[in-house]
Design an enzyme around this catalytic site. Structure first.
Site, PDB file in Angstrom:
ATOM      1  CB  CYS A 198      -0.956   0.015   1.191  1.00 42.99           C
ATOM      2  SG  CYS A 198      -0.123   0.042   2.802  1.00 42.99           S
ATOM      3  CB  CYS A 331     -10.956   1.640  37.343  1.00 43.27           C
ATOM      4  SG  CYS A 331     -10.509   0.476  36.033  1.00 43.27           S
ATOM      5  CG  HIS A 783     -11.397   3.392  32.930  1.00 47.90           C
ATOM      6  ND1 HIS A 783     -10.610   3.316  34.048  1.00 47.90           N
ATOM      7  CD2 HIS A 783     -12.169   4.498  33.086  1.00 47.90           C
ATOM      8  CE1 HIS A 783     -10.871   4.342  34.840  1.00 47.90           C
ATOM      9  NE2 HIS A 783     -11.825   5.070  34.280  1.00 47.90           N
TER      10      HIS A 783
END
Length: 823
Positions: A198, A331, A783
């Protein structure tokens, strides 16, 4: 000063110098989140090395009699001071994907002005280092050594926080030493590279086997490359590639497509030289993969990459609005604990009587009191010691890796159960009973069992999506993009009705390999699952994480219209119906080796001469090749053995179906226990029973005899014993209970029925009050944030940041929390 010197002399024997191994709590109060940065500073006992905030130090002095405390107070420097001419170096950007290592992420970057002095109670007489210079040698030397030792010692919280982790440690590739390189005459110039397919001029990788250059993988946002280096590996099998632009005299990025990881190539100079590249003359012109990962990690904490990033959210503070600092992929813990402390049972002060709840109640006070809630982004010290407590001894939760919030919730509930042996148990708020009804289709006889659970797992029927045509069109565009090398189209999320999920949950399940005790053969049966009780708080897990056709874990990208109110009344179980016959309680025949000699083990009433009461210990025949295939897929060995055993050696497909249908079983990885025996291989029926396991089951409302029987029947495995006891309630009610030496006949008339499990029951109507959302492709990365409804307003908790939610994404949640609606 002479008077102070005399006081110091009188308490000199209580002042200790820290030794290696002593635990010094100089960063956080033992009873609150007060720290040296808090108002009033922190007082460290110079004998026990425990830290106390200004509101608790008097109490400790009164109770312990200790008089000498090291007072530490810190004032954060202003940012202008940190990078001005004060002499302090500017904060360094991380250059290494690591924690607690030079060049890695710094866990303690703030700069402080610190004041240290000795304070003598009860009069709070103060002694500075300058004051010590005028005192007798014996006092000056002992106190100075103690002060210096305390200040130089690593604090407990710092030791818990700084767990060195190095994301750059790479293994040597198994292909490197014997790598075959083609003599095709290819020579790579020092610059001007392009992808052969490419013409892309960045993110280029040279295959170390044939020297061909292709672009790298396409990133999630469409940038990066067009996957041509990967396609080349798939076509040729040449495993190793080096990232051009990262080659320096010190090394380069090498990736192994076969091992699917960054690796080390000890022969890299030789392999590069084969294609005309001299490492010693190369200069770095592109970001390394580590630098790219660091950049992503630095952006994770930014508000733009999490939920509601398009809105300007109003920060909140006050009681119940305190954030929690992210301790490194914590978290999941932060989100779960924020939600738990909105449940009244976990807010109750009565739980503080338990030793386990010292840190739990401390965390709860910190989150609920509002004392540590501030409008500023940094609310102060986070609960590192709490994370260490709940993760201690666990192979996953003790690390800094990302984890599944649902697994952590169950892990924490299990800890609560183990530590609540009497009195109030807050986890009862979530505990409920599940009724399973299995009907043999040949005899039409039924079997009822009950088990305890804490989370309702909601299936996601992808075939019920309301935007099927849109999904098919998106898939067609994606395939076209893959074949042409074009950037992938924007993803389309499947819209699944909540009613469809509930219908999938409640519909009967067909069991094709059910062993019927009535027919004494394998036949087809239907299993229906219902609620035997409704808890005060219902937790619903959307089963977004599943396996693809290649058994690779993946996350379903779905939107579900989860309702604000929920009525589960129609799903209450009814138990045995009038006129319904039950299946006989007969175990299925075990698989046996044809030439094996059946041997017995001495029963409770047997003897050496008469083995008529011996129990046969039978050895199963298991297809080793099927077991091996399952193990190679990553499943536990014992689970694989059970899958082959319970499907009668009928092949890999049947065994795999069994595995997928039992992955959520609490005894999934437990050793195979044959019917008719009470012990796993290598154990005996007389194996000692864990007193801790006994106490846990007894605390759930069962007698010690019942708990003992359950543990003996399940090889002393607590989780399996709890399931077993709920599945044999009828047997337990009729078992002989020995109380005070009375026989069964003597106590038959006066004996009370054994108590059932401690579950709360009530109406099955609920309202949504919280949900936890996950962002990322796997539970092992990404997260978590949580949204909680407080005073009719939705609030988003994103680690330290607490804000009013403008548009809570209720359709994208992972765990949903409902509370009972009382009429």
């Amino acid at each position: 000063m002479a008077e102070v010197s005399e006081v110091l002399m009188s308490v000199l024997s209580t002042i200790r110098v820290p030794r290696p191994g002593d635990r010094v709590h100089k960063d956080e109060c033992a009873l609150s989140f007060s720290s040296p940065e808090s108002e009033g500073g922190l007082y460290v006992c110079m004998n026990s090395f425990l830290g106390f905030g200004s509101q608790y130090v008097d109490r400790h002095h009164t109770r312990s009699g200790q008089r000498a405390y090291l007072h530490i107070s810190r004032t954060r420097k202003k940012e202008d001071d940190e990078n001005s001419g004060s002499g302090d170096p500017p904060k360094k950007k991380p250059t290494r994907l690591a924690i607690g290592i030079e060049g890695g992420f710094n866990v303690e970057q703030e700069q402080y002005e610190e004041e240290v002095k000795v304070v003598l109670f009860p009069d709070r007489q103060e002694v500075t280092s300058d004051d010590l210079a005028t005192m007798p040698d014996v006092v000056r030397e002992r106190v100075s050594l103690a002060m210096a030792g305390l200040m130089s010692a690593d604090s407990v919280s710092h030791a818990l926080q700084v767990q060195q982790w190095d994301g750059e440690v790479r293994a040597v590739s198994r292909h490197a030493v014997e790598l075959k390189q083609l003599n095709n005459g290819t020579k790579i110039p020092p610059s001007g590279w392009r992808c052969e397919v490419c013409d892309l001029q960045e993110n280029l990788w040279m295959n170390l086997s044939d020297g061909r250059v292709f672009c790298g993988r396409r990133y999630f946002d469409g940038s990066g490359g067009n996957n041509h280096a990967l396609l080349h590996f798939q076509q040729t099998g040449h495993p190793l590639a080096v990232k051009l632009g990262t080659i320096t005299p010190d090394g380069a990025d090498v990736y192994s497509y076969d091992e699917d990881d960054m690796v080390l190539d000890p022969k890299l100079p030789e392999h590069l030289s084969h294609f005309g590249i001299d490492m010693m003359t190369m200069e770095k012109t592109e970001h390394t993969m580590t630098e790219l990962e660091i950049a992503v990690n630095q952006r994770v904490g930014e508000w733009e990459v999490i939920q509601e990033s398009g809105a300007t959210l109003r920060p909140l503070s006050g009681p119940g609005l305190t954030g929690m600092k992210n301790l490194g992929n914590s978290c999941y813990l932060n989100s779960v604990m924020q939600v738990l402390f909105t449940v009244p049972d976990f807010q109750s002060k009565s739980v503080t009587v338990y030793h386990f709840y010292l840190l739990v109640s401390k965390l709860g006070y910190g989150l609920l009191s509002g004392e540590y809630s501030k409008p500023a982004p940094d609310p102060g010290e986070a609960a590192r010691m709490f994370k260490a407590l709940v993760g201690r001894g666990h192979p996953e939760f003790s690390t800094n890796r990302q984890q599944d919030a649902q697994e952590f919730l169950l892990h924490f509930i299990n800890m609560v159960e183990r530590n609540c042996r009497s009195g109030v148990n807050p986890s009862e708020a979530f505990r409920f009973l599940v009724e399973e009804r299995i009907v043999c289709q040949q005899s039409q006889k039924a079997k009822y069992t009950q088990r305890v659970d804490y989370i309702l797992q909601l299936p996601v029927p992808m075939d019920q999506a309301t935007n099927t045509e849109e999904l098919q069109e998106a898939e067609r565009r994606r395939e076209e993009a893959d074949s042409s090398g074009a950037p992938p189209p924007a993803p389309v999320r499947a819209c699944i009705p909540f009613t469809a999920c509930m219908a999938a949950l409640s519909e009967p399940e067909t069991l094709t390999d059910f062993w019927s005790s009535a027919a004494q053969a394998k036949t087809t049966a239907t299993k229906t699952t219902r609620f035997a009780s409704f808890p005060d708080h219902m937790v619903i897990q959307v089963k977004k994480f599943t396996f693809g056709q290649d058994w690779v874990p993946k996350k379903l990208d779905v939107s579900i219209d989860v309702p604000d109110t929920l009525d589960l009344t129609a799903l209450r179980g009814t138990g045995q119906q009038p006129g319904e016959e039950l299946l006989p309680e007969v175990a299925p025949p075990p698989l046996m080796t044809p030439d094996v000699e059946v041997k017995g083990i001495l029963g409770s009433h047997g003897n050496d001469e008469d083995d008529s009461l011996y129990s046969p210990l039978l050895s199963p025949v298991l297809d080793d090749s099927t077991v091996s295939q399952l193990c190679e897929m990553g499943f536990p060995l014992e689970a694989c053995r059970k899958a082959v055993y319970y499907t009668g050696n009928t092949g890999i497909d049947a065994a795999m179906n069994w595995v997928m249908g039992h992955m959520d079983d609490p005894d999934f990885s437990a050793p195979l226990v044959l019917p008719g025996t009470s012990s796993a291989p290598g154990t005996t029926p007389t194996e000692s029973i864990s007193e801790e396991h006994l106490a846990t089951i007894v605390s759930m409302g069962f007698s010690r005899d019942q708990a003992t029987r359950a543990l003996r029947a399940t090889s002393n495995v607590l989780e399996r014993a709890v399931d077993w006891i709920f599945s044999h309630l009828d047997d337990l009610e009729s078992m002989e209970v020995s109380e005070g030496g009375r026989s069964a006949a003597e106590s038959e008339g006066s004996r009370e029925p054994p108590p059932g499990p401690k579950v709360r029951d009530g109406p099955g109507k609920y309202e949504l009050f919280a949900f936890i959302s996950h962002m990322g492709t796997s539970t092992m990365c990404g997260h978590y944030v949580c949204h909680i409804k407080k005073d009719q307003q939705w609030v988003i908790f994103n680690d330290q940041k607490v804000c009013a939610s403008e548009k809570p994404p209720k359709d994208l949640g992972y765990l949903y929390f409902y509370r009972r609606v009382t009429e």
